[in-house]
Enzyme design. Structure first.
Site, short mmCIF file in Angstrom:
data_model
loop_
_atom_site.label_atom_id
_atom_site.label_comp_id
_atom_site.label_asym_id
_atom_site.label_seq_id
_atom_site.Cartn_x
_atom_site.Cartn_y
_atom_site.Cartn_z
N GLY A 263 0.82 -1.17 0.08
CA GLY A 263 -0.15 0.13 -0.03
C GLY A 263 0.85 1.21 0.00
N CYS A 264 0.51 2.29 0.57
CA CYS A 264 0.98 3.40 0.69
C CYS A 264 2.45 3.52 1.21
CB CYS A 264 0.11 4.49 1.24
SG CYS A 264 1.15 6.20 1.62
N PHE A 265 3.28 3.95 0.48
CA PHE A 265 4.89 3.85 1.07
C PHE A 265 5.02 4.68 2.06
CE2 PHE A 265 6.10 5.98 -3.21
CZ PHE A 265 5.76 7.20 -2.67
N CYS B 34 3.25 4.56 4.84
CA CYS B 34 3.09 3.61 5.96
C CYS B 34 4.08 2.70 5.85
CB CYS B 34 1.68 3.07 5.54
SG CYS B 34 0.34 4.13 5.47
#
EC number: 1.8.4.11
Length: 176
Positions: free
Chosen positions: A11-13, A15
């Site tokens: 997912g979002c890098f 995070c």
């Protein structure tokens, strides 16, 4: 034991970078783009969903301190491995989870960890196991995003709760 590299899309890098920086044995975490067909993509290009790239992190780690299997167990705890093109509020193929293995040994360990963890989930694991090809570091403004913007709404409402959950579940793997 020599250092190893793990390339993981969860997912979002922002995070995943923040999550892996918590771990003992992690020497460096670099956010970027992996698995696609467009050379040197920009964030804007990746966000179109047409480059084939996923937001990913490259984790340089000491396997003598943090075995690859433990790194992967942690990875499965900090992303939703049953969701193909969505991680939390982030939707699109660029958020599709994957493990990009760098060696046959990494592939073997990843397969074993996925078999071990599969019964814990109500749906099949959607995280892909793919051979590593290329990784392009993200633009500088993405690096250390959570550390530099802890009060940003996305950081407060998405990243911070994920990190708190990881801290509770993986105390033995965390930096002192």
């Amino acid at each position: 034991m020599p250092e190893e590299i793990a390339t993981l899309a969860g997912g979002c890098f922002w995070c995943t970078e923040a999550a892996f920086k918590l771990l003992r044995g992690v020497l460096e975490v670099v956010p970027g783009y992996a698995g696609g067909h467009v050379p040197h993509p920009t964030y804007e290009e990746v966000c179109t969903g047409t480059t084939g790239h996923r937001e990913a992190v490259q984790v340089r780690f000491d396997p003598g301190v943090l075995p690859y299997a433990d790194l992967l167990r942690y990875f499965f705890a900090v992303h939703d491995p049953t969701s193909e093109d969505r991680q939390g509020p982030d939707v699109g193929p660029q958020y599709s989870p994957a493990i990009f293995y760098h060696s046959e040994e990494q592939k073997r360990v990843a397969e074993a960890v996925m078999r071990e963890l599969a019964p814990l989930y109500p749906k099949p694991i959607a995280t892909k196991l793919l051979p590593f090809t290329t990784f392009y570091p993200a633009e500088a403004y993405h690096r250390d995003y959570f550390a530099r913007h802890p009060e940003a709404p996305y950081c407060r409402f998405v990243i911070a709760p994920k990190l708190e959950k990881a801290r509770k579940a993986f105390k033995s793997l965390l930096r002192p």
